[in-house]
Scaffold this motif. Structure first.
Motif, PDB file in Angstrom:
ATOM      1  N   GLN A 110       0.820  -1.211   0.000  1.00  0.00           N
ATOM      2  CA  GLN A 110       0.000   0.000   0.000  1.00  0.00           C
ATOM      3  C   GLN A 110       0.855   1.262   0.000  1.00  0.00           C
ATOM      4  N   ALA A 111       1.987   1.195   0.690  1.00  0.00           N
ATOM      5  CA  ALA A 111       2.852   2.374   0.754  1.00  0.00           C
ATOM      6  C   ALA A 111       3.421   2.734  -0.606  1.00  0.00           C
ATOM      7  N   ALA A 112       3.448   1.773  -1.522  1.00  0.00           N
ATOM      8  CA  ALA A 112       3.983   2.031  -2.858  1.00  0.00           C
ATOM      9  C   ALA A 112       3.072   2.925  -3.688  1.00  0.00           C
ATOM     10  N   TYR A 113       1.784   2.965  -3.330  1.00  0.00           N
ATOM     11  CA  TYR A 113       0.874   3.779  -4.137  1.00  0.00           C
ATOM     12  C   TYR A 113       0.057   4.764  -3.309  1.00  0.00           C
ATOM     13  N   GLN A 114       0.123   4.685  -1.986  1.00  0.00           N
ATOM     14  CA  GLN A 114      -0.714   5.532  -1.141  1.00  0.00           C
ATOM     15  C   GLN A 114       0.107   6.678  -0.572  1.00  0.00           C
ATOM     16  N   GLN A 115      -0.173   7.905  -1.015  1.00  0.00           N
ATOM     17  CA  GLN A 115       0.599   9.057  -0.558  1.00  0.00           C
ATOM     18  C   GLN A 115      -0.305  10.122   0.073  1.00  0.00           C
ATOM     19  N   ASN A 116      -1.410   9.694   0.708  1.00  0.00           N
ATOM     20  CA  ASN A 116      -2.282  10.680   1.350  1.00  0.00           C
ATOM     21  C   ASN A 116      -1.931  10.801   2.830  1.00  0.00           C
ATOM     22  N   ASP A 117      -2.820  11.428   3.595  1.00  0.00           N
ATOM     23  CA  ASP A 117      -2.493  11.686   4.997  1.00  0.00           C
ATOM     24  C   ASP A 117      -2.993  10.598   5.938  1.00  0.00           C
ATOM     25  N   GLN A 118      -3.431   9.468   5.409  1.00  0.00           N
ATOM     26  CA  GLN A 118      -3.913   8.375   6.241  1.00  0.00           C
ATOM     27  C   GLN A 118      -2.750   7.491   6.680  1.00  0.00           C
ATOM     28  N   LYS A 119      -2.567   7.393   7.987  1.00  0.00           N
ATOM     29  CA  LYS A 119      -1.517   6.558   8.581  1.00  0.00           C
ATOM     30  C   LYS A 119      -0.135   6.883   8.013  1.00  0.00           C
ATOM     31  N   TRP A 120       0.089   8.178   7.748  1.00  0.00           N
ATOM     32  CA  TRP A 120       1.346   8.546   7.104  1.00  0.00           C
ATOM     33  C   TRP A 120       2.545   8.323   8.011  1.00  0.00           C
ATOM     34  N   MET A 121       2.342   8.309   9.320  1.00  0.00           N
ATOM     35  CA  MET A 121       3.468   8.056  10.223  1.00  0.00           C
ATOM     36  C   MET A 121       4.022   6.644  10.045  1.00  0.00           C
ATOM     37  N   GLU A 122       3.190   5.744   9.524  1.00  0.00           N
ATOM     38  CA  GLU A 122       3.651   4.376   9.266  1.00  0.00           C
ATOM     39  C   GLU A 122       4.383   4.275   7.937  1.00  0.00           C
ATOM     40  N   ASP A 170       7.516  10.121   2.635  1.00  0.00           N
ATOM     41  CA  ASP A 170       6.890   8.803   2.626  1.00  0.00           C
ATOM     42  C   ASP A 170       7.724   7.816   1.814  1.00  0.00           C
ATOM     43  N   LEU A 171       7.545   6.534   2.134  1.00  0.00           N
ATOM     44  CA  LEU A 171       7.999   5.513   1.204  1.00  0.00           C
ATOM     45  C   LEU A 171       7.358   5.807  -0.152  1.00  0.00           C
ATOM     46  N   HIS A 172       8.110   5.638  -1.246  1.00  0.00           N
ATOM     47  CA  HIS A 172       7.595   6.162  -2.508  1.00  0.00           C
ATOM     48  C   HIS A 172       7.967   5.290  -3.702  1.00  0.00           C
ATOM     49  N   GLY A 173       8.058   3.980  -3.498  1.00  0.00           N
ATOM     50  CA  GLY A 173       8.287   3.091  -4.622  1.00  0.00           C
ATOM     51  C   GLY A 173       9.737   3.033  -5.056  1.00  0.00           C
ATOM     52  N   ASN A 174       9.998   2.298  -6.162  1.00  0.00           N
ATOM     53  CA  ASN A 174      11.370   2.033  -6.585  1.00  0.00           C
ATOM     54  C   ASN A 174      11.797   2.788  -7.840  1.00  0.00           C
ATOM     55  N   ASP A 175      11.073   3.827  -8.194  1.00  0.00           N
ATOM     56  CA  ASP A 175      11.471   4.647  -9.343  1.00  0.00           C
ATOM     57  C   ASP A 175      12.785   5.359  -8.994  1.00  0.00           C
ATOM     58  N   PRO A 176      13.789   5.297  -9.879  1.00  0.00           N
ATOM     59  CA  PRO A 176      15.100   5.891  -9.549  1.00  0.00           C
ATOM     60  C   PRO A 176      15.102   7.392  -9.327  1.00  0.00           C
ATOM     61  N   VAL A 177      13.993   8.093  -9.617  1.00  0.00           N
ATOM     62  CA  VAL A 177      13.979   9.530  -9.386  1.00  0.00           C
ATOM     63  C   VAL A 177      13.265   9.907  -8.090  1.00  0.00           C
ATOM     64  N   PHE A 199       8.803  14.596  -5.283  1.00  0.00           N
ATOM     65  CA  PHE A 199       8.729  14.146  -3.895  1.00  0.00           C
ATOM     66  C   PHE A 199       7.297  14.170  -3.369  1.00  0.00           C
ATOM     67  N   SER A 200       7.023  13.319  -2.395  1.00  0.00           N
ATOM     68  CA  SER A 200       5.701  13.352  -1.768  1.00  0.00           C
ATOM     69  C   SER A 200       5.592  14.526  -0.794  1.00  0.00           C
ATOM     70  N   LEU A 201       6.725  15.067  -0.378  1.00  0.00           N
ATOM     71  CA  LEU A 201       6.740  16.274   0.458  1.00  0.00           C
ATOM     72  C   LEU A 201       7.534  17.346  -0.291  1.00  0.00           C
ATOM     73  N   PRO A 202       6.900  18.132  -1.140  1.00  0.00           N
ATOM     74  CA  PRO A 202       7.659  19.113  -1.924  1.00  0.00           C
ATOM     75  C   PRO A 202       8.184  20.274  -1.093  1.00  0.00           C
ATOM     76  N   PHE A 203       7.509  20.615  -0.004  1.00  0.00           N
ATOM     77  CA  PHE A 203       7.910  21.720   0.873  1.00  0.00           C
ATOM     78  C   PHE A 203       7.802  23.033   0.102  1.00  0.00           C
ATOM     79  N   TRP A 204       7.177  24.003   0.693  1.00  0.00           N
ATOM     80  CA  TRP A 204       6.803  25.190  -0.061  1.00  0.00           C
ATOM     81  C   TRP A 204       7.990  26.057  -0.474  1.00  0.00           C
TER      82      TRP A 204
END
Length: 670
Positions: free
Chosen positions: A246-258, A310-317, A385-390
C-alpha cells in the motif's frame, strides 16, 4: 551441510550459548555482542573521515546552529528542548571518542553531565517541562513531564557514554528513569505528547533491554512489554505485507506516520529487539519478510529505500531522506547483533558505502534533505517528492536546507558504523561482520588482552589484512563475513591458504593465535549488473555501485530563511544508455581503472580511486522535466526502443558515493 554452516545455524537459533551470556531467565543470548565504544579505533581513510567531521560541522554544530547554540534546553535553558540537540550528541559523542579529540569530548560531556546531575527525584530527566517552567516545581508524574521521544535519544547517548567511561552514575540514573516510565506510561502513554514517541518506541525498548543485561532487574522486562504494546506495531506491519504494498501507491495523509521513511528506518529493528524476550520465531520472520518487501518495492540501487518523506516506490527519481539512511544503518547494526543474519550485514554495507556519502558534502558541512538515485541537477524545486515543501529547498545542499533534523542527525552514521566494525562472538572471540581500516584493542573472555589491526582500503580494494597480537599465545575464535556478492573468498594465514568460503556465509577460524599472526581475506570482485525499477540496470563492482561521472558546476546562493546553499548543474551530457552486451557479459565489456589511493581521502569526484569505462549511446529524447530525469520506457525484455544516436561512446563511471550528479539506473540499448 558442512560443520561451519551447521555451527552458524545453531548460533542463530540460540542453541550455542556462551556462559558469559547464558541467562536462567529473561532475554535470549545475542548472536553477537557489541564491542564497547572506545575499543575500536578507525585508521586509514575512516580515520580521515571522522577527522573531517570533527574539524567541521560535527565538532562545531553547537557554535553554528542557532537552534542548538541559543539557551539550550539540554543545559537547562529555554531553547531547544526536543530532538536536535540529542540528535547531534548521538553522533558527536562517539565521534569525539573515536577521534580522540579532547575539545569535542569536553563539549559533549557538558551535556551528559548536566543531564546526569539534573534528574528529578521522580526519575524524570532532560529539559524542563512546561509544567516545571510555569510552576518552578519538579515533575512528579507523566502528566507533568514532557515528550518521551527526545529522551529516547539521550538514553542512547548515555548508553554509549557508559560503554566508554563506566561512569557509575549512569546505571542508577537509567534505573530510576525506567521506574518512572513503568509507573507512568499506563496513564501517560508514549503517544501522549507526540506520535513520534509512539512510532519510535523501539529505541526506548532497546535501552531498557540493554540495561536488563547489565542489572537483571525483573521490572525492566515488565516495562519492555508495556513499551512494546504502546509502540507502532512494526512487527505486524512488516510481516503482514499489505503495508509495504500500500505504501507504494498511497501518498495521502492516512496513517502517514507508518510510511514516514525515518520512522520505518527506526521501526525495522523493533521485531528483533522484542524477539530477545520472546521464544517465538514470528518476530524475526516478520522482520525478514518485511525487510525484503521494503527493499523490493521501495529499494533503490544505492542500497536505501525511497522516502521523500513517505515511502515512494522504486522509481530511480524518488528521493530518500538523509535521516532515513542514518537511522536504518543504526537499526541494521542492532539487528545484526541480535540475529547474526548476513543479509542485514550486506544491506548495511551497501547503503553505507553508496547512499550515505553522496548526500553530504565532502567537508561534512552541508547535506541534502532528499537525494535522488538518478540526479542530474540540484536546485530549488519540488521535483517528484511526496513532500515538496513550499520553499523548494529539499534537494539542494546546505547546512540548514529542508528540515534541520538531518542537520543534526547526519553525524551518527559514520561513527556508529566505525564502532560496529567488530562484534564479540558467542565463544569469547571476535567477529568482523563489516569491514574498514581500524584497530581493535579489547579483552578476551579469558581476561587476556588482544590487539587486531585491520589494514585495508576496503571497499576500494579486494584484500583485507589482519595482524593479530594477543598478549600471549591463546586459543580463541575469529569470524569473518563473506559478502554475498563474492562468489568465493580465499582466506590465508601467514602467507599460506587456509580455507575458502562461499559468499553469504560466515567463516570461523578457531585456533591458537600468537603475536604477529597475519590473516588475509581476498574477496575477488567482478563487474556485474543488476535490474532495478523501470527496467533499469546498475553497474556494480564488489560492494560499490557505479554511476555516470557528470561534470558538476557548483553555485553558492542564499535563502532568507534557510541560509546558504549550493545548486549543482551539469556541464556534460547525462542521457546515456548502456549497451545490451554489457548487461549480457559485464566483465567482458567493462574496463576497470584503479588509481593511486588518495593520501587525503574525500568523497568527491577528484578523489575517486576507481573508475569503470563502458560503451554507451545517447538517447536524444531522454530529457529532464522540471529537473527530473524520468526513466525512458523500455520493453519487458529490457530494451529501450526509442531514438538512439548511432555513435557509440566510451563513458566513465565512478562509485556512487563520490557523485552529486549522476545516472546510476541506466536504460539499455542494443
Amino acid at each position: 551441510m558442512n560443520t561451519l554452516r551447521l555451527l552458524t545455524c545453531l548460533t542463530l537459533i540460540g542453541i550455542i550459548q556462551s556462559p558469559i551470556w547464558a541467562q536462567k531467565k529473561g532475554l535470549k543470548p545475542l548472536a553477537y555482542e557489541e564491542v564497547p565504544l572506545g575499543q575500536i579505533r578507525p585508521t586509514g581513510w575512516l580515520k580521515q573521515q571522522v577527522d573531517v567531521m570533527v574539524k567541521n560541522s560535527t565538532g562545531h554544530l553547537d557554535e553554528n546552529h542557532k537552534k542548538i547554540k541559543s539557551d539550550n534546553g539540554w543545559l537547562g535553558g529555554k531553547g531547544d528542548d526536543w530532538e536536535e540537540t540529542p540528535y547531534w550528541l548521538d553522533g558527536a559523542l562517539p565521534a569525539a571518542y573515536l577521534s580522540g579529540d579532547s575539545m569535542l569530548i569536553k563539549k559533549v560531556l557538558k551535556y551528559v553531565n548536566w543531564t546526569l546531575e539534573h534528574q528529578r527525584p521522580s526519575g524524570f530527566f532532560g529539559p524542563y517541562s512546561k509544567y516545571e517552567k510555569e510552576t518552578g516545581k519538579m515533575a512528579e508524574n507523566g502528566e507533568q513531564a514532557a515528550d518521551w521521544w527526545p529522551r529516547m535519544i539521550m538514553l542512547k547517548i548515555l548508553q554509549q557514554y557508559y560503554q566508554v567511561s563506566q561512569d557509575p552514575r549512569v546505571i542508577p540514573f537509567m534505573t530510576k528513569y525506567f521506574q518512572f516510565q513503568l509507573k507512568n506510561l499506563k496513564t501517560t502513554p508514549l503517544v501522549k505528547y507526540t506520535e513520534w514517541a509512539q512510532s519510535r518506541g523501539g529505541d526506548n525498548l532497546m535501552v531498557v533491554y540493554w540495561l536488563y543485561r547489565q542489572t537483571k532487574a525483573p521490572f525492566l522486562l515488565e516495562l519492555g512489554d508495556l513499551i512494546y504494546s504502546q509502540t507502532t506495531n512494526w512487527t505486524d506491519l512488516l510481516g503482514g505485507r499489505d503495508w509495504a504494498i500500500q505504501a507504494a501507491y498511497q501518498q495521502n495523509d492516512q496513517k502517514w506516520m507508518e510510511r514516514h521513511a525515518v520512522n520505518v528506518g527506526m521501526g525495522i529493528k523493533l521485531p528483533a529487539i522484542y524477539a530477545q524476550s520472546k521464544n517465538d520465531p514470528y518476530y524475526l520472520k516478520s522482520l525478514k519478510t518485511g525487510f525484503r518487501d521494503l527493499m523490493t518495492l521501495h529499494g533503490l540501487p544505492h542500497g536505501m529505500f525511497s522516502g521523500d518523506e513517505d515511502l515512494h516506490g522504486n522509481d530511480p527519481v524518488q528521493g530518500t531522506e538523509l535521516c532515513a539512511t542514518t537511522e536504518t544503518m543504526f537499526s541494521l547494526e542492532q539487528i545484526i547483533s541480535i540475529t547474526g543474519d548476513t543479509e542485514y550485514m550486506d544491506a548495511l554495507e551497501r547503503m553505507t558505502f553508496n547512499a550515505l556519502p553522496a548526500q553530504i558534502t565532502d567537508d561534512f558541512n552541508a547535506k541534502q534533505y532528499f537525494g535522488m538515485a538518478n540526479q542530474v541537477e540540484v536546485k530549488r524545486g519540488v521535483y517528484s517528492f511526496s513532500l515538496p515543501f513550499w520553499r523548494g529547498m529539499n534537494n539542494v545542499y546546505g547546512p540548514y536546507s529542508g528540515y534541520t533534523c538531518c542537520t543534526a542527525n547526519m553525524h551518527q552514521a559514520w561513527p556508529k558504523f566505525m564502532s560496529h566494525l567488530w562484534y564479540k562472538n558467542a565463544e569469547g572471540g571476535f567477529a568482523a561482520l563489516v569491514y574498514g581500516p581500524n584497530q581493535l584493542n579489547a579483552t578476551l573472555a579469558s581476561g587476556n588482552k588482544v590487539e587486531i589491526e585491520e589494514r585495508t582500503n576496503y571497499p576500494f580494494e579486494d584484500r583485507i589484512e589482519f595482524v593479530i597480537k594477543p598478549e600471549k599465545k591463546q586459543r580463541f575464535p575469529l569470524e569473518f563475513r563473506i559478502p554475498s556478492w563474492c562468489e568465493e573468498a580465499i582466506i590465508s594465514l601467514n602467507g599460506q591458504e587456509l580455507l575458502r568460503e562461499k559468499g553469504g556465509n560466515i567463516a570461523k577460524i578457531h585456533r591458537e593465535w600468537q603475536a604477529g599472526d597475519q590473516l588475509s581475506l581476498y574477496f575477488p570482485m567482478k563487474v556485474r549488473t543488476q535490474n532495478w525499477g523501470k527496467n533499469s540496470r546498475s553497474i556494480e563492482y564488489g560492494p560499490l555501485i557505479f554511476a555516470l561521472k557528470i561534470q558538476e558546476s557548483f553555485q553558492k546562493l542564499e535563502h532568507p530563511q534557510e541560509g546558504e546553499y549550493w545548486e549543482i548543474l551539469p556541464k556534460s551530457d547525462w542521457n546515456y544508455a548502456v549497451l545490451k552486451k554489457m548487461v549480457d557479459k559485464p566483465a567482458d565489456n567493462a574496463t576497470l581503472i584503479k588509481k593511486a589511493f588518495p593520501k587525503e581521502f574525500l568523497w568527491n569526484q577528484e578523489h575517486a580511486p576507481i573508475e569503470i569505462v563502458v560503451e554507451g549511446k545517447k538517447l536524444p529524447d531522454w530529457k529532464s522535466i522540471a529537473g527530473v530525469p524520468y526513466q525512458p520506457v523500455t520493453t519487458r525484455n529490457g530494451d529501450y526502443l526509442g531514438p538512439t544516436e548511432e555513435k557509440t561512446e566510451k563513458i566513465t563511471l565512478i562509485p556512487f558515493g563520490f557523485t552529486r550528479l549522476r545516472i546510476v539506473a541506466f536504460p539499455v540499448v542494443k
